[in-house]
Design a protein around this motif. Sequence first.
Motif, PDB file in Angstrom:
ATOM      1  N   GLY A   1       0.816  -1.207   0.000  1.00 27.62           N
ATOM      2  CA  GLY A   1       0.000   0.000   0.000  1.00 27.62           C
ATOM      3  C   GLY A   1       0.849   1.257   0.000  1.00 27.62           C
ATOM      4  O   GLY A   1       0.530   2.242  -0.683  1.00 27.62           O
ATOM      5  N   ARG A   2       1.951   1.221   0.737  1.00 25.93           N
ATOM      6  CA  ARG A   2       2.867   2.372   0.736  1.00 25.93           C
ATOM      7  C   ARG A   2       3.526   2.537  -0.631  1.00 25.93           C
ATOM      8  O   ARG A   2       3.631   3.659  -1.146  1.00 25.93           O
ATOM      9  N   ALA A   3       3.961   1.418  -1.207  1.00 26.40           N
ATOM     10  CA  ALA A   3       4.614   1.483  -2.520  1.00 26.40           C
ATOM     11  C   ALA A   3       3.664   2.008  -3.593  1.00 26.40           C
ATOM     12  O   ALA A   3       4.099   2.661  -4.550  1.00 26.40           O
ATOM     13  N   ALA A   4       2.369   1.739  -3.414  1.00 23.31           N
ATOM     14  CA  ALA A   4       1.375   2.198  -4.395  1.00 23.31           C
ATOM     15  C   ALA A   4       0.920   3.624  -4.122  1.00 23.31           C
ATOM     16  O   ALA A   4       0.070   4.152  -4.849  1.00 23.31           O
ATOM     17  N   GLY A   5       1.475   4.251  -3.082  1.00 18.71           N
ATOM     18  CA  GLY A   5       1.093   5.623  -2.763  1.00 18.71           C
ATOM     19  C   GLY A   5      -0.229   5.741  -2.029  1.00 18.71           C
ATOM     20  O   GLY A   5      -0.809   6.827  -1.966  1.00 18.71           O
ATOM     21  N   LEU A   6      -0.698   4.640  -1.457  1.00 18.59           N
ATOM     22  CA  LEU A   6      -1.987   4.637  -0.770  1.00 18.59           C
ATOM     23  C   LEU A   6      -1.847   4.822   0.734  1.00 18.59           C
ATOM     24  O   LEU A   6      -2.801   5.241   1.400  1.00 18.59           O
ATOM     25  N   LEU A   7      -0.690   4.494   1.287  1.00 21.41           N
ATOM     26  CA  LEU A   7      -0.431   4.609   2.713  1.00 21.41           C
ATOM     27  C   LEU A   7       0.851   5.400   2.938  1.00 21.41           C
ATOM     28  O   LEU A   7       1.754   5.389   2.094  1.00 21.41           O
ATOM     29  N   ALA A   8       0.923   6.059   4.093  1.00 20.22           N
ATOM     30  CA  ALA A   8       2.125   6.807   4.459  1.00 20.22           C
ATOM     31  C   ALA A   8       2.532   6.411   5.870  1.00 20.22           C
ATOM     32  O   ALA A   8       1.801   6.671   6.827  1.00 20.22           O
ATOM     33  N   PHE A   9       3.660   5.736   5.994  1.00 21.28           N
ATOM     34  CA  PHE A   9       4.205   5.396   7.308  1.00 21.28           C
ATOM     35  C   PHE A   9       5.698   5.162   7.167  1.00 21.28           C
ATOM     36  O   PHE A   9       6.202   4.910   6.070  1.00 21.28           O
ATOM     37  N   GLU A  10       6.407   5.250   8.290  1.00 23.69           N
ATOM     38  CA  GLU A  10       7.849   5.031   8.260  1.00 23.69           C
ATOM     39  C   GLU A  10       8.223   3.619   8.664  1.00 23.69           C
ATOM     40  O   GLU A  10       9.210   3.071   8.177  1.00 23.69           O
ATOM     41  N   ASP A  11       7.443   3.019   9.536  1.00 25.03           N
ATOM     42  CA  ASP A  11       7.796   1.707  10.081  1.00 25.03           C
ATOM     43  C   ASP A  11       6.600   0.772   9.972  1.00 25.03           C
ATOM     44  O   ASP A  11       5.536   1.054  10.524  1.00 25.03           O
ATOM     45  N   ALA A  12       6.763  -0.339   9.249  1.00 22.17           N
ATOM     46  CA  ALA A  12       5.651  -1.257   9.030  1.00 22.17           C
ATOM     47  C   ALA A  12       5.184  -1.907  10.320  1.00 22.17           C
ATOM     48  O   ALA A  12       3.989  -2.149  10.502  1.00 22.17           O
ATOM     49  N   GLU A  13       6.103  -2.200  11.230  1.00 15.21           N
ATOM     50  CA  GLU A  13       5.720  -2.805  12.504  1.00 15.21           C
ATOM     51  C   GLU A  13       4.851  -1.848  13.318  1.00 15.21           C
ATOM     52  O   GLU A  13       3.839  -2.252  13.892  1.00 15.21           O
ATOM     53  N   GLU A  14       5.221  -0.581  13.353  1.00 14.96           N
ATOM     54  CA  GLU A  14       4.421   0.402  14.075  1.00 14.96           C
ATOM     55  C   GLU A  14       3.030   0.533  13.449  1.00 14.96           C
ATOM     56  O   GLU A  14       2.014   0.600  14.155  1.00 14.96           O
ATOM     57  N   ALA A  15       2.984   0.564  12.121  1.00 12.39           N
ATOM     58  CA  ALA A  15       1.692   0.663  11.439  1.00 12.39           C
ATOM     59  C   ALA A  15       0.836  -0.560  11.728  1.00 12.39           C
ATOM     60  O   ALA A  15      -0.373  -0.446  11.971  1.00 12.39           O
ATOM     61  N   PHE A  16       1.465  -1.740  11.699  1.00 11.72           N
ATOM     62  CA  PHE A  16       0.710  -2.954  12.000  1.00 11.72           C
ATOM     63  C   PHE A  16       0.160  -2.925  13.415  1.00 11.72           C
ATOM     64  O   PHE A  16      -0.993  -3.283  13.656  1.00 11.72           O
TER      65      PHE A  16
END
Length: 217
Positions: free
Chosen positions: A148-163
């Motif tokens: 989702g981040r790569a597609a420009g749909l999500l913005a976050f720095e750390d996937a673990e934190e987002a999860f």
Amino acid sequence: MQIATIPSEEAPSERQEAVLDAVLSLLVEQGHALTMTAVARRASCSKETLYKWYGDRDGLLAATVRWQASKVRAGNYDAQHLDSSALRESLQGFAVNWLAVISSRTSIALNRVAVGGAGSGRDALGAIVLANGRFAIGERLKPVLEAGRAAGLLAFEDAEEAFRTFFGLVGRDVQIRLLLGDAMALDEAEIEADARRATNQFLALYGAGKSPARAGY
């Protein structure tokens, strides 16, 4: 401590599923008293077969937890052509599956036993549940978030934190209330509504256009 795991791609056979069902039913009935002998008797198989398949009691418990956790999936998606609709569907599907699993009678019993033994040194079930449950589930969903981040749909720095944020929005206080004996009932409609709410909240926090540095707040 080295925690036993089974590869996620190894789906149990029908016969092995009967064994894992036996483990879950015995955990509901007996908790920590579960033994390989009791499982063999309940599943109508030999202890030798159990040791061949799972190695030992911890291996059997790890397989049981992994099998339960395998029911929590984010669904199919095309990482190369991911759009907002597919991302929402994947996140919501994950939330539905997870809520259905944690509210089941067998999962409540399994987690109660794991929590009860975590500080006692009686067994490794707590660590097994973490490794093959929560952590394995996280590694299953994070590729969706990263797509989702790569597609420009999500913005976050750390996937673990987002999860962890999404996990918290989905679970709220549901699991702890169930573990403590709250008689709350989650029917299919309520699970769907909770999953939709959590997904909407997560996308409001982490949707494209949010600042990655503050997306989790």
